[in-house]
Motif scaffolding. Sequence first.
Motif, PDB file in Angstrom:
ATOM      1  N   PHE A 101       0.733  -1.254  -0.163  1.00  0.00           N
ATOM      2  CA  PHE A 101       0.000   0.177   0.056  1.00  0.00           C
ATOM      3  C   PHE A 101       1.145   1.185   0.041  1.00  0.00           C
ATOM      4  CE2 PHE A 101      -3.449  -2.498   2.704  1.00  0.00           C
ATOM      5  CZ  PHE A 101      -4.010  -3.049   1.503  1.00  0.00           C
ATOM      6  N   ALA A 102       1.818   1.346   0.814  1.00  0.00           N
ATOM      7  CA  ALA A 102       2.817   2.447   0.813  1.00  0.00           C
ATOM      8  C   ALA A 102       3.479   2.684  -0.263  1.00  0.00           C
ATOM      9  CB  ALA A 102       3.746   2.269   2.127  1.00  0.00           C
ATOM     10  N   ARG A 103       3.822   1.591  -0.951  1.00  0.00           N
ATOM     11  CA  ARG A 103       4.781   1.758  -2.319  1.00  0.00           C
ATOM     12  C   ARG A 103       3.834   2.255  -3.291  1.00  0.00           C
ATOM     13  NH1 ARG A 103       4.865  -3.684  -5.799  1.00  0.00           N
ATOM     14  NH2 ARG A 103       2.686  -2.980  -6.182  1.00  0.00           N
ATOM     15  N   ASP A 104       2.587   1.669  -3.229  1.00  0.00           N
ATOM     16  CA  ASP A 104       1.511   2.326  -4.082  1.00  0.00           C
ATOM     17  C   ASP A 104       0.852   3.800  -3.890  1.00  0.00           C
ATOM     18  OD1 ASP A 104       2.212   0.386  -5.954  1.00  0.00           O
ATOM     19  OD2 ASP A 104       0.319  -0.761  -5.222  1.00  0.00           O
ATOM     20  N   ASP A 105       1.464   4.357  -2.749  1.00  0.00           N
ATOM     21  CA  ASP A 105       1.020   5.528  -2.184  1.00  0.00           C
ATOM     22  C   ASP A 105      -0.564   5.601  -2.097  1.00  0.00           C
ATOM     23  OD1 ASP A 105       1.453   8.269  -1.359  1.00  0.00           O
ATOM     24  OD2 ASP A 105       1.361   9.131  -3.346  1.00  0.00           O
ATOM     25  N   TYR A 106      -1.038   4.307  -1.519  1.00  0.00           N
ATOM     26  CA  TYR A 106      -2.329   4.269  -0.951  1.00  0.00           C
ATOM     27  C   TYR A 106      -3.370   4.571  -2.192  1.00  0.00           C
ATOM     28  CZ  TYR A 106       0.011   3.933   3.194  1.00  0.00           C
ATOM     29  OH  TYR A 106       0.736   3.493   4.096  1.00  0.00           O
ATOM     30  N   GLN A 107      -3.068   4.245  -3.426  1.00  0.00           N
ATOM     31  CA  GLN A 107      -3.676   4.778  -4.730  1.00  0.00           C
ATOM     32  C   GLN A 107      -4.182   3.328  -5.396  1.00  0.00           C
ATOM     33  OE1 GLN A 107      -1.480   6.783  -7.449  1.00  0.00           O
ATOM     34  NE2 GLN A 107      -3.114   7.665  -8.388  1.00  0.00           N
ATOM     35  N   GLU A 123      -7.916   6.473  -7.549  1.00  0.00           N
ATOM     36  CA  GLU A 123      -8.220   7.224  -6.257  1.00  0.00           C
ATOM     37  C   GLU A 123      -7.367   6.750  -4.911  1.00  0.00           C
ATOM     38  OE1 GLU A 123     -10.526   9.719  -6.039  1.00  0.00           O
ATOM     39  OE2 GLU A 123     -10.978   9.323  -8.371  1.00  0.00           O
ATOM     40  N   ARG A 124      -7.014   7.768  -3.945  1.00  0.00           N
ATOM     41  CA  ARG A 124      -6.557   7.517  -2.722  1.00  0.00           C
ATOM     42  C   ARG A 124      -7.408   6.973  -1.765  1.00  0.00           C
ATOM     43  NH1 ARG A 124      -2.753  10.737  -4.989  1.00  0.00           N
ATOM     44  NH2 ARG A 124      -0.785   9.727  -5.291  1.00  0.00           N
ATOM     45  N   PHE A 125      -7.016   5.948  -0.846  1.00  0.00           N
ATOM     46  CA  PHE A 125      -7.888   5.462   0.372  1.00  0.00           C
ATOM     47  C   PHE A 125      -7.183   5.373   1.630  1.00  0.00           C
ATOM     48  CE2 PHE A 125      -9.869   4.331  -3.720  1.00  0.00           C
ATOM     49  CZ  PHE A 125     -11.155   4.459  -3.463  1.00  0.00           C
ATOM     50  N   GLU A 126      -7.806   5.346   2.615  1.00  0.00           N
ATOM     51  CA  GLU A 126      -7.366   4.916   3.959  1.00  0.00           C
ATOM     52  C   GLU A 126      -6.969   3.297   3.595  1.00  0.00           C
ATOM     53  OE1 GLU A 126      -6.416   6.844   6.691  1.00  0.00           O
ATOM     54  OE2 GLU A 126      -7.343   8.344   5.301  1.00  0.00           O
ATOM     55  N   PRO A 127      -5.807   2.872   4.637  1.00  0.00           N
ATOM     56  CA  PRO A 127      -5.408   1.478   4.456  1.00  0.00           C
ATOM     57  C   PRO A 127      -6.609   0.712   4.808  1.00  0.00           C
ATOM     58  CG  PRO A 127      -3.863   2.778   5.772  1.00  0.00           C
ATOM     59  CD  PRO A 127      -4.954   3.553   5.443  1.00  0.00           C
ATOM     60  N   ASP A 128      -7.572   0.932   5.362  1.00  0.00           N
ATOM     61  CA  ASP A 128      -8.483  -0.225   5.827  1.00  0.00           C
ATOM     62  C   ASP A 128      -9.683  -0.283   4.664  1.00  0.00           C
ATOM     63  OD1 ASP A 128      -9.845   2.000   6.248  1.00  0.00           O
ATOM     64  OD2 ASP A 128     -10.163   1.828   8.259  1.00  0.00           O
ATOM     65  N   ALA A 129      -9.510   0.569   3.739  1.00  0.00           N
ATOM     66  CA  ALA A 129     -10.320   0.449   2.505  1.00  0.00           C
ATOM     67  C   ALA A 129      -9.476  -0.414   1.385  1.00  0.00           C
ATOM     68  CB  ALA A 129     -10.963   1.791   2.107  1.00  0.00           C
ATOM     69  N   LEU A 130      -8.367  -0.473   1.502  1.00  0.00           N
ATOM     70  CA  LEU A 130      -7.645  -0.925   0.544  1.00  0.00           C
ATOM     71  C   LEU A 130      -7.580  -2.678   0.490  1.00  0.00           C
ATOM     72  CD1 LEU A 130      -4.827   1.632   0.377  1.00  0.00           C
ATOM     73  CD2 LEU A 130      -6.693   1.233  -1.270  1.00  0.00           C
ATOM     74  N   THR A 131      -7.287  -3.196  -0.589  1.00  0.00           N
ATOM     75  CA  THR A 131      -7.136  -4.771  -0.530  1.00  0.00           C
ATOM     76  C   THR A 131      -5.990  -4.855  -1.524  1.00  0.00           C
ATOM     77  OG1 THR A 131      -8.574  -4.964  -2.552  1.00  0.00           O
ATOM     78  CG2 THR A 131      -9.328  -5.237  -0.538  1.00  0.00           C
ATOM     79  N   LEU A 132      -5.187  -6.020  -1.389  1.00  0.00           N
ATOM     80  CA  LEU A 132      -4.224  -6.373  -2.399  1.00  0.00           C
ATOM     81  C   LEU A 132      -4.803  -7.173  -3.382  1.00  0.00           C
ATOM     82  CD1 LEU A 132      -1.276  -7.776  -0.216  1.00  0.00           C
ATOM     83  CD2 LEU A 132      -1.364  -5.586  -1.212  1.00  0.00           C
ATOM     84  N   ASP A 133      -4.302  -6.901  -4.804  1.00  0.00           N
ATOM     85  CA  ASP A 133      -4.706  -7.805  -5.854  1.00  0.00           C
ATOM     86  C   ASP A 133      -3.596  -8.380  -6.737  1.00  0.00           C
ATOM     87  OD1 ASP A 133      -6.839  -8.985  -7.569  1.00  0.00           O
ATOM     88  OD2 ASP A 133      -6.776  -7.304  -8.708  1.00  0.00           O
ATOM     89  N   HIS A 134      -3.764  -9.614  -6.800  1.00  0.00           N
ATOM     90  CA  HIS A 134      -2.818 -10.482  -7.479  1.00  0.00           C
ATOM     91  C   HIS A 134      -2.724 -10.133  -9.094  1.00  0.00           C
ATOM     92  CE1 HIS A 134      -2.562 -12.952  -3.917  1.00  0.00           C
ATOM     93  NE2 HIS A 134      -1.388 -13.261  -4.353  1.00  0.00           N
ATOM     94  N   VAL A 135      -1.664  -9.825  -9.661  1.00  0.00           N
ATOM     95  CA  VAL A 135      -2.096  -9.589 -11.145  1.00  0.00           C
ATOM     96  C   VAL A 135      -1.932 -10.903 -11.872  1.00  0.00           C
ATOM     97  CG1 VAL A 135      -0.777  -8.425 -13.083  1.00  0.00           C
ATOM     98  CG2 VAL A 135      -0.601  -7.211 -10.863  1.00  0.00           C
TER      99      VAL A 135
END
Length: 102
Positions: free
Chosen positions: A7-13, A19-31
Motif C-alpha cells: 500500500f505504501a509503495r503504491d501511495d495508497y492509490q 483514487e487514494r484511500f485509507e489503508p482499511d479500504a484497500l485490498t491487495l490484488d494479484h496481477v
Amino acid sequence: MRREQIFARDDYQCVYCGERFEPDALTLDHVQPKMRGGDRSGGNLVTACGGCNARKGSRRLSQFLPDDPVAREHFFALAAKHVWPRILRTVAEEMEKLPRPD
Ligand SMILES: [Zn+2]
C-alpha cells in the motif's frame, strides 16, 4: 511483501480507479492469479480499493480491463511502475487473444 508495504509503495492509490484511500479500504490484488502460478512478491501484487476489487470479482485482469476503460488506463499507467514487465506482457497478450465484438 507485507500488505502495508505494498500500500505504501503504491501511495495508497488504487491501480484501477486511481483514487487514494485509507489503508482499511484497500485490498491487495494479484496481477497473475495464484492458481496460474502468480506469487506473493511485490512484482505481482498491486493495491486495489474494495470497490474496484468487488467490480472485478473473480474475473482475470484480461477479462476485467477490456470492460472498463478507466481501470485499463490507470492499471497500465500505475502498475507499470512496480509490476514485473513479464507479468504485464502476459496480461496484454491475454487481452489481445480475447475475441472482440465486431
Ligand atoms: Zn479503485
